[in-house]
Design an enzyme around this catalytic site. Structure first.
Site, short mmCIF file in Angstrom:
data_model
loop_
_atom_site.label_atom_id
_atom_site.label_comp_id
_atom_site.label_asym_id
_atom_site.label_seq_id
_atom_site.Cartn_x
_atom_site.Cartn_y
_atom_site.Cartn_z
N CYS A 92 67.74 15.05 58.43
CA CYS A 92 68.93 15.88 58.24
C CYS A 92 69.69 15.49 56.96
CB CYS A 92 69.86 15.78 59.45
SG CYS A 92 70.08 14.11 60.06
N ARG A 140 58.28 6.85 59.52
CA ARG A 140 58.97 5.67 60.01
C ARG A 140 57.97 4.55 60.08
NH1 ARG A 140 63.73 7.25 64.14
NH2 ARG A 140 64.25 8.76 62.54
N GLU A 188 56.67 1.32 61.41
CA GLU A 188 56.98 0.49 62.57
C GLU A 188 56.02 -0.67 62.52
OE1 GLU A 188 58.87 1.89 65.40
OE2 GLU A 188 58.85 4.03 64.96
N ARG A 199 54.05 7.10 69.39
CA ARG A 199 54.78 6.28 68.44
C ARG A 199 53.92 6.20 67.19
NH1 ARG A 199 58.95 3.46 69.80
NH2 ARG A 199 59.87 2.02 68.29
N GLU A 213 64.31 19.75 63.06
CA GLU A 213 65.61 19.10 62.92
C GLU A 213 66.68 20.20 62.87
OE1 GLU A 213 66.30 15.91 63.02
OE2 GLU A 213 68.36 15.85 62.23
N ASP A 258 70.37 11.02 74.32
CA ASP A 258 68.91 11.03 74.23
C ASP A 258 68.33 11.89 75.35
OD1 ASP A 258 68.53 9.46 72.05
OD2 ASP A 258 67.80 7.70 73.12
N GLU A 281 61.49 8.80 75.07
CA GLU A 281 62.54 9.54 74.38
C GLU A 281 61.87 10.61 73.56
OE1 GLU A 281 64.68 7.67 71.11
OE2 GLU A 281 65.22 9.75 70.66
N ASN A 306 66.93 13.90 70.62
CA ASN A 306 68.32 13.51 70.80
C ASN A 306 69.22 14.60 70.26
OD1 ASN A 306 68.40 13.20 67.99
ND2 ASN A 306 67.95 11.01 68.13
N CYS A 310 73.60 16.94 64.73
CA CYS A 310 72.18 17.21 64.51
C CYS A 310 71.40 16.93 65.79
CB CYS A 310 71.61 16.39 63.35
SG CYS A 310 71.15 14.70 63.78
N ARG A 356 55.89 14.26 70.59
CA ARG A 356 56.36 13.69 71.85
C ARG A 356 56.57 14.74 72.93
NH1 ARG A 356 60.23 8.48 70.85
NH2 ARG A 356 58.66 7.23 69.77
N1 SER Z 1 68.24 12.78 62.62
C1 SER Z 1 68.21 12.34 63.97
C2 SER Z 1 67.41 11.08 64.12
O1 SER Z 1 66.86 10.60 63.15
C3 SER Z 1 67.68 13.45 64.87
O2 SER Z 1 66.37 13.78 64.54
O3 SER Z 1 67.32 10.56 65.19
ZN ZN Z 2 69.57 14.27 62.18
#
Ligand code: SER
Ligand code: ZN
Length: 534
Positions: free
Chosen positions: A305, A335, A337, A346, A354, A418, A437, A440, A466, A473
């Protein structure tokens, strides 16, 4: 907290005997201004002593809560006003030397803080010696941020790491007793060859897997996003570092970002040594490649976002433009990890819808409420899942490294909810680790409108919100609870299958790899046969 330092004020000409009376008068006025705004004068500042030499007037200043940069600017203003009027003396520059900040308690300060020359702990107090600061440094909020940082370090040290908050808001009824499907869909998808591991935490989704991802996403868009009036935008997926500085990600999650570098030059000939090496050796050693690329000036899409706040940053918005309701699904998020990477659940590269919005606080809360209601219906009726909602540490605190206590649970204040879905293959519902999860929804308050300077033309407060819908998932959730046979899927998904025949799976001489994988694929094709494109 206490401050002390020597402020050297450079004047527009040499100081002479005849100026001294006016200087004393000016310093008296300075004294008044340094305690202005403090009920207790001890908290303000005072001039301990002064001297002069040539064009420089030197003041030793101490203060309780008035920061030295603020004190310096107050001194400048008053001197300029009084001396300019009576002696035609102007101020040409400031320099703060030997400045010291004393904090109550012992605060651990890292090795290389900008402007910090040394730190010592004396009698239970922390004394921080600062490097000299000139006027340009004093005008920037450097001291303010330095003190805020020290303060956060202190709070974090007291809490001993991050305080994770998790509070159940709502839970669906038990729908799967006994659960009709208890296999691990990650395994089935991989073994049957619908997805193939590309690299750590990255998958290639064959057309049939892509189809399943799109199916879940399309139903979400149809049932939740579009009816609420959100419209699609396309956000960049590679962000200049500056963006991460504004959102806080560069501080809070620098350890999870994937960075990107540009080549040092466009001239292919300058790569000759490298290209020749790769030609002969047929290998590409990263450290060699690294010599030809610039330092990372970008990082890859993280929260997805960020570009939204950047877009409205620095702009003036009027009521007519509000609320703004957009969504982006134009590309992946990344991401890194270090552990726990597993299946499609994951991953390092994932796909997400988004949803973002901007408005007055009332608008932002009301949009969140509409969206939340739609999500509930989506989970409970459309997908017919077992789900629950929890009030958690806001992602935008966690991801910016902010230390702030989670407010007492008040759903209409900034915070994150969440969505979690039960994965029967992981074990009984009672075990917290069996829930995934999947998304969110957040109200950020002014967390982004402030740093990006998104403003309303009549000064109203602007908030943002957002919500992230992680396609992988959600797909796993559906498959984990319903299995792969569409007969057991909710009607909306079956309707999608009927309207959009799925593509054939990939079958090669050597693929899927295992006998059991081939059998699983055969089974899947049997399930899908009446919908498959023929
Ligand atoms: N931007 C939020 C997050 O990274 C929702 O996707 O969790
Ligand atoms: Zn966001």
């Amino acid at each position: 907290m206490r401050f002390r330092g020597r402020l050297r004020v450079e004047l527009s000409r040499e100081i002479v005997e005849e100026d001294l009376e006016a200087i004393r008068e000016a310093l008296e006025a300075v004294g008044h201004h340094l305690v202005k705004g403090f009920r207790n004068p001890e908290e303000g500042g005072r001039v301990e002593s002064w001297s002069y030499s040539g064009r420089v007037l030197e003041l030793v200043i101490s203060s309780g809560r008035l920061r030295l940069d603020e004190a310096s600017m107050r001194v400048r203003r008053v001197l300029e006003e009084v001396l300019g009027r009576s002696r035609r003396l102007g101020v040409r520059g400031l320099r703060l030397e030997d400045a010291v900040v004393e904090l109550d308690g012992e605060v651990r300060v890292g090795g290389r803080l900008p402007f910090v020359r040394g730190v010592e702990v004396v009698g239970g107090r922390t004394v921080i010696h600062l490097e000299p600061m000139d006027e340009g440094d004093l005008k920037r909020p450097i001291l303010l941020r330095l003190l805020r940082l020290l303060n956060e370090k202190e709070v974090r040290a007291r809490w001993g790491g991050k305080a994770e908050h998790w509070q159940l808001i709502k839970q669906s009824r038990v729908k799967l007793e006994p659960p009709p499907y208890t296999d691990d869909p990650n395994k089935v998808l991989e073994e049957a060859g619908l997805v193939k591991r590309f690299s750590v935490g990255q998958w290639l989704y064959t057309p049939l897997a892509a189809y399943l991802l799109r199916m879940v996403r399309e139903v979400f868009l149809e049932e939740v996003v579009r009816p609420l009036g959100f419209v699609e935008a396309v956000f960049p997926k590679m962000y200049p570092l500056e963006v991460g500085l504004r959102t806080g990600h560069l501080r809070g999650t620098v350890n999870s970002l994937v960075f990107a570098s540009l080549p040092k030059t466009y001239d292919i000939e300058e790569f000759e040594e490298l290209t020749d090496y790769m030609y002969v050796m047929d290998e590409a050693p990263p450290e060699e490649v690294g010599r030809y690329v610039r330092y990372p000036e970008y990082f890859l899409c993280f929260a997805q976002c960020e570009p939204f706040y950047w877009f409205f940053g620095g702009e003036l918005v009027d009521d007519g433009a509000l609320p703004v309701k957009w969504y982006d699904m134009s590309g992946p998020s990344f991401r890194w990890e270090s552990g726990g990477i597993y299946g499609l659940e994951r991953v390092i590269e994932f796909h997400r819808v988004e949803v973002v919005w901007l408005g007055t606080p009332e608008q932002v809360v009301s949009i969140r409420n509409d969206l939340l209601k739609a999500y509930e219906r989506f989970m409970d009726e459309v997908l017919d899942l077992e789900w629950r909602l929890a009030w958690v540490t806001p992602w935008y605190y966690e991801q910016s490294g902010t230390v702030e206590k989670v407010e007492e649970f008040d759903i209409d204040r900034p915070g994150t909810i969440d969505f979690e879905v039960w994965l029967p293959y992981r074990g009984p519902r009672e075990d917290r680790k069996t829930w995934l999860e999947v998304g969110n929804i957040s109200i950020h308050g002014t967390k982004f409108t402030e740093p990006f300077r998104i403003r309303h033309n009549r000064g109203r407060t602007l908030w943002t919100g957002c919500s992230g819908f992680g396609s992988q998932r959600w797909l796993i959730s559906v498959l984990a609870q319903k299995g792969f046979n569409p007969e057991n899927w909710p009607p909306k998904l079956r309707e999608y299958l009927e309207r959009n025949p799925p593509p054939d799976p990939v079958v090669l001489v050597t693929y899927p790899k295992t006998q059991s994988g081939r059998r699983e694929l055969e089974q899947l094709v049997k399930y899908l046969s009446k919908y498959l494109r023929r």
